[in-house]
Motif scaffolding. Structure first.
Motif, PDB file in Angstrom:
ATOM      1  N   ARG A   1      32.592 -15.956  41.006  1.00 55.08           N
ATOM      2  CA  ARG A   1      31.666 -14.862  41.337  1.00 55.08           C
ATOM      3  C   ARG A   1      32.439 -13.686  41.933  1.00 55.08           C
ATOM      4  NH1 ARG A   1      26.640 -15.515  38.899  1.00 55.08           N
ATOM      5  NH2 ARG A   1      25.804 -17.604  39.305  1.00 55.08           N
ATOM      6  N   GLU A   2      33.422 -13.992  42.765  1.00 52.92           N
ATOM      7  CA  GLU A   2      34.233 -12.925  43.358  1.00 52.92           C
ATOM      8  C   GLU A   2      35.051 -12.188  42.307  1.00 52.92           C
ATOM      9  OE1 GLU A   2      36.517 -15.009  46.250  1.00 52.92           O
ATOM     10  OE2 GLU A   2      34.907 -15.045  47.754  1.00 52.92           O
TER      11      GLU A   2
ATOM     12  N   GLU B   1      32.668 -21.938  41.789  1.00 53.74           N
ATOM     13  CA  GLU B   1      31.684 -20.874  41.565  1.00 53.74           C
ATOM     14  C   GLU B   1      31.946 -19.646  42.433  1.00 53.74           C
ATOM     15  OE1 GLU B   1      26.872 -19.964  41.382  1.00 53.74           O
ATOM     16  OE2 GLU B   1      27.578 -21.985  41.925  1.00 53.74           O
ATOM     17  N   THR B   2      32.186 -19.836  43.727  1.00 54.93           N
ATOM     18  CA  THR B   2      32.414 -18.687  44.607  1.00 54.93           C
ATOM     19  C   THR B   2      33.609 -17.869  44.142  1.00 54.93           C
ATOM     20  OG1 THR B   2      31.452 -19.847  46.495  1.00 54.93           O
ATOM     21  CG2 THR B   2      32.885 -17.976  46.984  1.00 54.93           C
TER      22      THR B   2
END
Length: 335
Positions: free
Chosen positions: A196-197, A192-193
């Protein structure tokens, strides 16, 4: 005759069939260049070949000569040019998807040197290492050709990328965003991170949430997963939507037709001009390369084992020239 080290397979099978051998160094023919390979990217066709295309019905399996050197994605330095080549000269740093699709003679990228048609290469972005650049060609071109050539994505569309953290997926996310799309990424929660980035507007963790139960009114599905149950994604699409399958999937096409859903996709192919466009986006910082892991050339078998465990974030790359050599060369160039 000059020799080099190359990964070869003399039979199909498990990753252990890949071994480094001393072989004659190739010579560039007319229209070709000889590239000293600094890094080679890995892609699903590499392990499809290694397995003898056992993922396909027997009558559909392509033939290819043995022994065989896999690898179509390269980044390196031009060391010689063939007759008729004017756009490249010795010392140029290049990257590209070499001779794809053409399994019978392929790119032969898992090696210290390989030849490539001059038109299949582009200048390597100065801001990228060779390892990063080698992660781009097949996955980047697949995403680029889907978004711009097949889908012809318009601004403001709602796009769902299934398998968004993988090689093709993470480039598709970024290129769709660059086209002004609203992007929903489906992947494991541990990515996810990362996503998102990269700019996803929504993230769905498929390990806890069924995207087909939660997402609606999607204009375009870019499906980098496929599979026998791919038809479950019909529910996320609006009537008249588009499915772009990267891999085989069972989409219940008769039902899709009833819903006005169309399919747009195609086989990725070598294209130096499109590689140059990807290079421009990378140089401008509008496209980012995700690296899952890097292996030395001698550990190609281990790299294939990593690939087949799945849950890849970005790409797997074979480093052919050690880091310190690349850094020293770069320092010489910048003075």
């Amino acid at each position: 005759m000059p020799t080099m080290k190359a990964v070869r397979m003399h039979r199909t099978g498990e990753p252990g069939v890949l071994a480094v051998e001393e072989v004659p160094r190739p010579e560039p023919g007319p229209g070709d260049v000889l590239v000293q390979v600094h890094a080679a990217g890995m892609n699903p066709p590499d392990w499809y070949v290694r397995r003898g295309f056992s993922n396909l019905p027997e009558k559909m399996r392509p033939t290819f000569p043995l022994p065989y050197t896999p690898g179509s994605d390269i980044s390196g330095v031009v060391v010689a040019v063939g007759r008729g080549v004017g756009e490249w000269q010795e010392g140029d740093e290049v990257f590209g998807l070499v001779r794809f699709p053409a399994e019978e003679h392929g790119g032969r990228g898992y090696a210290e040197y390989t030849t490539s048609p001059a038109s299949h290469l582009a200048r390597k972005p100065a801001s990228l290492s060779h390892v990063e650049a080698a992660a781009v060609p097949m996955a980047g071109l697949t995403a680029y050709q889907f978004v711009f050539d097949h889908i012809k994505l318009d601004e403001g569309r709602r796009v769902l990328v299934n398998g968004a953290a993988g090689g093709v997926g993470h480039f598709a996310v970024q290129l769709a965003k660059a086209r002004g799309a609203y992007v929903i990424g489906v992947a494991s929660g541990r990515h996810e991170t990362f996503l998102r980035e990269l700019g996803v507007d929504e993230f769905v963790d498929y390990t806890t949430t069924r995207a087909e139960d939660e997402v609606r009114d999607v204009d375009v599905l870019i499906d980098a997963v496929g599979g026998e149950d791919a038809h479950r994604y019909l529910r996320v699409l609006r009537p008249g939507g588009v499915i772009s399958p990267v891999f085989y999937g069972e989409y219940h096409r008769e039902r899709a037709a009833e819903l006005g859903i169309t399919f747009r996709s195609g086989q990725v192919h070598s294209d130096g001009k499109q590689m140059a466009e990807l290079g421009r986006l990378l140089e401008e910082g509008r496209l980012r390369v995700g690296l899952d892991s890097v292996f030395p050339l001698a550990e190609a078998a281990g790299a294939h084992e990593r690939a087949e465990r799945g849950h890849i974030q970005g790409k797997i790359v074979l480093r052919v020239v050690p880091d310190q050599v690349d850094r020293a060369a770069k320092a010489d160039q910048t003075g």
